[in-house]
Design a protein around this motif. Structure first.
Motif, PDB file in Angstrom:
ATOM      1  N   LEU A  26       0.929  -1.122  -0.159  1.00 36.30           N
ATOM      2  CA  LEU A  26       0.005   0.057   0.116  1.00 36.30           C
ATOM      3  C   LEU A  26       0.816   1.481  -0.102  1.00 36.30           C
ATOM      4  O   LEU A  26       0.776   2.329  -0.694  1.00 36.30           O
ATOM      5  N   ALA A  27       2.007   1.233   0.625  1.00 33.13           N
ATOM      6  CA  ALA A  27       2.729   2.490   0.879  1.00 33.13           C
ATOM      7  C   ALA A  27       3.626   2.727  -0.547  1.00 33.13           C
ATOM      8  O   ALA A  27       3.541   3.601  -0.964  1.00 33.13           O
ATOM      9  N   ALA A  28       3.840   1.567  -1.319  1.00 28.45           N
ATOM     10  CA  ALA A  28       4.641   1.760  -2.726  1.00 28.45           C
ATOM     11  C   ALA A  28       3.385   2.440  -3.544  1.00 28.45           C
ATOM     12  O   ALA A  28       3.816   3.147  -4.518  1.00 28.45           O
ATOM     13  N   ARG A  29       2.216   1.828  -3.598  1.00 26.04           N
ATOM     14  CA  ARG A  29       1.135   2.249  -4.159  1.00 26.04           C
ATOM     15  C   ARG A  29       1.158   3.933  -3.941  1.00 26.04           C
ATOM     16  O   ARG A  29       0.797   4.566  -5.019  1.00 26.04           O
ATOM     17  N   GLU A  30       1.068   4.105  -3.019  1.00 23.85           N
ATOM     18  CA  GLU A  30       0.787   5.595  -2.386  1.00 23.85           C
ATOM     19  C   GLU A  30       2.010   6.418  -2.854  1.00 23.85           C
ATOM     20  O   GLU A  30       1.836   7.519  -3.280  1.00 23.85           O
ATOM     21  N   GLY A  85       3.290   5.909  -5.671  1.00 23.88           N
ATOM     22  CA  GLY A  85       3.226   5.871  -7.182  1.00 23.88           C
ATOM     23  C   GLY A  85       3.523   4.786  -8.169  1.00 23.88           C
ATOM     24  O   GLY A  85       3.592   4.658  -9.271  1.00 23.88           O
ATOM     25  N   ALA A  86       4.035   3.515  -7.054  1.00 26.11           N
ATOM     26  CA  ALA A  86       4.527   2.425  -7.908  1.00 26.11           C
ATOM     27  C   ALA A  86       2.984   1.678  -8.575  1.00 26.11           C
ATOM     28  O   ALA A  86       1.923   1.705  -7.461  1.00 26.11           O
ATOM     29  N   ASP A  87       2.880   1.361  -9.602  1.00 28.92           N
ATOM     30  CA  ASP A  87       1.816   0.713 -10.167  1.00 28.92           C
ATOM     31  C   ASP A  87       1.534  -0.613  -9.850  1.00 28.92           C
ATOM     32  O   ASP A  87       1.938  -1.581 -10.678  1.00 28.92           O
ATOM     33  N   VAL A  88       1.276  -1.212  -8.656  1.00 32.17           N
ATOM     34  CA  VAL A  88       1.299  -2.494  -8.022  1.00 32.17           C
ATOM     35  C   VAL A  88       0.020  -3.005  -8.288  1.00 32.17           C
ATOM     36  O   VAL A  88      -0.904  -2.578  -7.747  1.00 32.17           O
ATOM     37  N   ARG A  89      -0.200  -4.026  -9.259  1.00 30.66           N
ATOM     38  CA  ARG A  89      -1.541  -4.450  -9.425  1.00 30.66           C
ATOM     39  C   ARG A  89      -1.968  -5.624  -8.572  1.00 30.66           C
ATOM     40  O   ARG A  89      -3.177  -6.060  -8.748  1.00 30.66           O
ATOM     41  N   GLY A  90      -0.972  -6.581  -7.905  1.00 30.52           N
ATOM     42  CA  GLY A  90      -1.214  -7.710  -7.397  1.00 30.52           C
ATOM     43  C   GLY A  90      -0.355  -8.270  -6.421  1.00 30.52           C
ATOM     44  O   GLY A  90       0.784  -7.646  -6.421  1.00 30.52           O
ATOM     45  N   TYR A  91      -0.935  -9.256  -5.595  1.00 29.84           N
ATOM     46  CA  TYR A  91      -0.049  -9.778  -4.389  1.00 29.84           C
ATOM     47  C   TYR A  91      -0.289 -11.078  -4.341  1.00 29.84           C
ATOM     48  O   TYR A  91      -1.460 -11.687  -4.192  1.00 29.84           O
ATOM     49  N   PHE A  92       0.869 -12.129  -4.409  1.00 30.91           N
ATOM     50  CA  PHE A  92       0.416 -13.387  -4.448  1.00 30.91           C
ATOM     51  C   PHE A  92       1.404 -13.930  -3.265  1.00 30.91           C
ATOM     52  O   PHE A  92       2.589 -13.876  -3.154  1.00 30.91           O
ATOM     53  N   ALA A  93       0.671 -14.603  -2.220  1.00 33.21           N
ATOM     54  CA  ALA A  93       1.299 -15.304  -1.027  1.00 33.21           C
ATOM     55  C   ALA A  93       2.058 -16.246  -1.524  1.00 33.21           C
ATOM     56  O   ALA A  93       1.472 -17.347  -2.138  1.00 33.21           O
ATOM     57  N   TRP A  94       3.435 -16.543  -0.921  1.00 36.27           N
ATOM     58  CA  TRP A  94       3.980 -18.038  -0.922  1.00 36.27           C
ATOM     59  C   TRP A  94       3.943 -18.530   0.454  1.00 36.27           C
ATOM     60  O   TRP A  94       4.487 -18.185   1.469  1.00 36.27           O
ATOM     61  N   SER A  95       3.156 -19.632   0.503  1.00 35.77           N
ATOM     62  CA  SER A  95       2.779 -20.517  -0.664  1.00 35.77           C
ATOM     63  C   SER A  95       1.436 -20.918  -0.387  1.00 35.77           C
ATOM     64  O   SER A  95       1.192 -20.998   1.140  1.00 35.77           O
ATOM     65  N   LEU A  96       0.623 -21.446  -0.898  1.00 39.65           N
ATOM     66  CA  LEU A  96      -0.772 -22.155  -0.750  1.00 39.65           C
ATOM     67  C   LEU A  96      -0.453 -23.131   0.354  1.00 39.65           C
ATOM     68  O   LEU A  96      -0.940 -23.401   1.398  1.00 39.65           O
ATOM     69  N   LEU A  97       0.514 -24.098  -0.026  1.00 35.69           N
ATOM     70  CA  LEU A  97       0.798 -25.217   0.865  1.00 35.69           C
ATOM     71  C   LEU A  97       2.023 -25.291   1.434  1.00 35.69           C
ATOM     72  O   LEU A  97       3.119 -24.659   0.627  1.00 35.69           O
ATOM     73  N   ASP A  98       2.236 -25.940   2.583  1.00 35.06           N
ATOM     74  CA  ASP A  98       3.673 -26.343   3.104  1.00 35.06           C
ATOM     75  C   ASP A  98       4.040 -27.410   1.781  1.00 35.06           C
ATOM     76  O   ASP A  98       3.250 -28.305   1.251  1.00 35.06           O
ATOM     77  N   ASN A  99       5.447 -27.266   1.671  1.00 32.03           N
ATOM     78  CA  ASN A  99       5.651 -28.016   0.439  1.00 32.03           C
ATOM     79  C   ASN A  99       7.370 -28.602   0.358  1.00 32.03           C
ATOM     80  O   ASN A  99       8.015 -27.978   1.410  1.00 32.03           O
ATOM     81  N   TYR A 100       7.692 -28.914  -0.670  1.00 30.13           N
ATOM     82  CA  TYR A 100       9.124 -29.420  -0.914  1.00 30.13           C
ATOM     83  C   TYR A 100       9.917 -28.225  -1.035  1.00 30.13           C
ATOM     84  O   TYR A 100       9.953 -27.577  -2.300  1.00 30.13           O
ATOM     85  N   GLU A 101      10.680 -27.810   0.136  1.00 31.33           N
ATOM     86  CA  GLU A 101      11.386 -26.483  -0.015  1.00 31.33           C
ATOM     87  C   GLU A 101      12.768 -26.611  -0.611  1.00 31.33           C
ATOM     88  O   GLU A 101      13.858 -26.302  -0.003  1.00 31.33           O
ATOM     89  N   TRP A 102      12.942 -27.155  -1.670  1.00 31.47           N
ATOM     90  CA  TRP A 102      14.166 -27.206  -2.676  1.00 31.47           C
ATOM     91  C   TRP A 102      15.187 -28.104  -1.545  1.00 31.47           C
ATOM     92  O   TRP A 102      14.912 -28.868  -0.952  1.00 31.47           O
ATOM     93  N   ALA A 103      16.292 -27.188  -1.410  1.00 29.66           N
ATOM     94  CA  ALA A 103      17.631 -27.829  -0.731  1.00 29.66           C
ATOM     95  C   ALA A 103      17.374 -27.981   0.641  1.00 29.66           C
ATOM     96  O   ALA A 103      17.945 -28.655   1.581  1.00 29.66           O
ATOM     97  N   GLU A 104      16.185 -27.309   1.300  1.00 25.03           N
ATOM     98  CA  GLU A 104      15.663 -27.539   2.573  1.00 25.03           C
ATOM     99  C   GLU A 104      14.775 -28.624   2.704  1.00 25.03           C
ATOM    100  O   GLU A 104      14.410 -28.841   4.007  1.00 25.03           O
ATOM    101  N   GLY A 105      14.498 -29.297   1.578  1.00 22.48           N
ATOM    102  CA  GLY A 105      13.480 -30.608   1.716  1.00 22.48           C
ATOM    103  C   GLY A 105      12.207 -30.099   2.420  1.00 22.48           C
ATOM    104  O   GLY A 105      11.655 -28.890   2.084  1.00 22.48           O
ATOM    105  N   TYR A 106      11.558 -30.935   3.292  1.00 22.02           N
ATOM    106  CA  TYR A 106      10.359 -30.610   3.911  1.00 22.02           C
ATOM    107  C   TYR A 106      10.506 -29.958   5.312  1.00 22.02           C
ATOM    108  O   TYR A 106       9.569 -30.031   6.108  1.00 22.02           O
ATOM    109  N   ASN A 107      11.789 -29.636   5.562  1.00 19.75           N
ATOM    110  CA  ASN A 107      12.390 -29.056   6.789  1.00 19.75           C
ATOM    111  C   ASN A 107      11.538 -27.685   7.040  1.00 19.75           C
ATOM    112  O   ASN A 107      11.633 -27.305   8.111  1.00 19.75           O
ATOM    113  N   LYS A 108      11.161 -26.959   6.126  1.00 20.46           N
ATOM    114  CA  LYS A 108      10.811 -25.522   6.333  1.00 20.46           C
ATOM    115  C   LYS A 108       9.567 -25.451   5.773  1.00 20.46           C
ATOM    116  O   LYS A 108       9.268 -26.045   4.527  1.00 20.46           O
TER     117      LYS A 108
END
Length: 437
Positions: A377-381, A383-406
């Protein structure tokens, strides 16, 4: 619950969640070919606990329930990735019809639930046969990737709300070929220099291929950090400038200015592909939008390690479970910087979230999202034209080199039973997105 209302973002702002194919799908039969993450994770010492993505979250079979979670959470969009080896098992050549059918079902399932499909062509699962031919070190990958993009456009393009070519080219190139933390696990400066250029050249070729097939709303997703010096000494400021060039400006300058930063081209001069400058027109093809993944800042000081110009250091801020500083101001600063210095095309925060140890109750994550959405919101105020926001992540998942630890998920996953349980952070988004006050 969050401390603001959905209407604070305006009626056209897109709220979504994000995942990646290798991290959630499983389903490694059904005609899918091997990827570099299959072999990297099978190599002892590369991944925490030797974890692999063999089963992951079994999204391959459980996708209807996962899409129901997205719909019930009130999210407008789902940012997912196609698995290249599921669609073209050898990377080039024969198409796997079972893979095409899976993504047909998935995309149609989104549309049936009123969810906008935001697709990513490449989220790190390179077909192993292409790695055998040099992978991102081989200039030919630009043509292989363009052919893959053509397939995506022909099979799915008319149903996609937005399409990104590559997720986090810094990770594809530098993290994976210089630091060796991700597949294919190289630690080689020549390999790094070639991958850094070829990943952007392939992106440009894919943009051309997608546009040639009529696919609309095209972009790329960069992971950016707020680079800061450890102190205000001249050496640390210079180190910060180099770190910023390596992490941020190589990709931003290449995409939007058609050139690479001098600090990097001088450092990599003996290793860059011959006559790479001739490719820059393709690298800097016009885009419709830019995705920015943000998690933390980079704090730099001058390095005493031979051959390594800078060193990242730990800062004093509160940390997530993966050890990253929580720094919402950095997100505002980056969005405004990109808008002021690089491009006026729409910006999307395509990933933002935190690893946290918890069950269903995750108050720190709720606060994290609250603070970072305020930063948007502060960035939009500003002047940045921010159109959307996607949360990471929907699910706990395989976190690459961290495996299922994170665990980054809004929804807890029991990996033994595949039971999904929404967390407080999911409920907070649900309250925000269903609340019209």
């Amino acid at each position: 619950m969050f401390s603001f209302d959905r209407r604070d973002f305006g009626p056209d702002f897109t709220f979504g969640v994000a995942t990646a194919a290798y991290q959630i799908e499983g389903g490694q039969g059904h005609g899918r070919g091997p990827s570099i993450w299959d072999t990297f994770s099978a190599t002892p010492g590369n991944v925490h606990n030797g974890d692999t993505g063999l089963h992951a979250c079994n999204h391959y079979e459980l996708w209807p329930a996962d899409l129901d979670l997205i719909r019930d959470g009130g999210f407008d969009a789902y940012r997912f990735s196609f698995a290249w080896p599921r669609l073209i098992p050898q990377g080039t050549g024969a198409i796997n019809i079972e893979g095409v059918d899976f993504y047909d079902r998935l995309i149609d399932g989104m549309l049936e639930r009123g969810i906008k499909p935001y697709a990513t062509l490449y989220h790190w699962d390179l077909p192993s046969t292409l790695q055998d031919r040099g992978g991102w070190m081989n200039r030919d990958i630009a043509h292989w990737f363009a052919d893959y993009a053509t397939l995506i456009a022909q099979k799915f393009g008319d149903r996609l709300a937005a399409t990104a070519t590559i997720n986090e080219p810094w990770c594809v190139a530098f993290l994976s070929h210089f630091l060796g933390v991700h597949a294919p696990g190289y630690r080689d400066l020549r390999a790094t220099a070639r991958a850094m250029h070829h990943v952007l050249f392939a992106h440009g070729q894919a943009i051309d291929a997608l546009r040639a097939e009529g696919t609309k709303n095209l972009g790329i997703v960069l992971n950016l950090e707020k680079s800061e010096p450890m102190t205000q000494s001249a050496d640390d400021i210079a180190a910060c400038n180099f770190g910023d060039a390596a992490f941020n400006r190589w990709y931003l300058d290449g995409l939007f200015k058609g050139r690479y930063p001098k600090e990097m081209t001088e450092w990599l001069a003996p290793y860059l592909p011959e006559n790479y400058q001739a490719d820059m027109e393709v690298v800097s093809r016009p885009l419709d939008w830019l995705g920015i993944n943000y998690y933390t800042r980079g704090l730099y000081r001058a390095s005493n390690v031979p051959g390594m110009p800078v060193e990242q250091v730990k800062g004093p801020l509160e940390l997530t479970d993966i050890g990253w500083e929580i720094y919402p101001q950095g997100l505002s600063d980056l969005l405004v910087r990109v808008s002021n210095d690089y491009t006026k095309i729409p910006l999307y925060v395509t990933e933002n979230g935190m690893a946290e140890v918890e069950g269903e109750d995750d108050p720190r994550r709720v606060k994290y999202y609250d603070d970072h959405l305020k930063a948007v919101l502060a960035a939009r105020e500003a002047g940045a034209d921010v159109r959307g926001y996607f949360a990471w992540s929907l699910l706990d998942n395989y976190e690459w080199a961290e495996g299922y630890n994170k665990r980054f998920g809004l929804v807890h996953v029991d990996y033994e039973t595949q039971q999904r349980t929404p967390k407080a952070s999911y409920r907070s988004f649900q309250g925000l997105l269903h609340n019209t006050r």
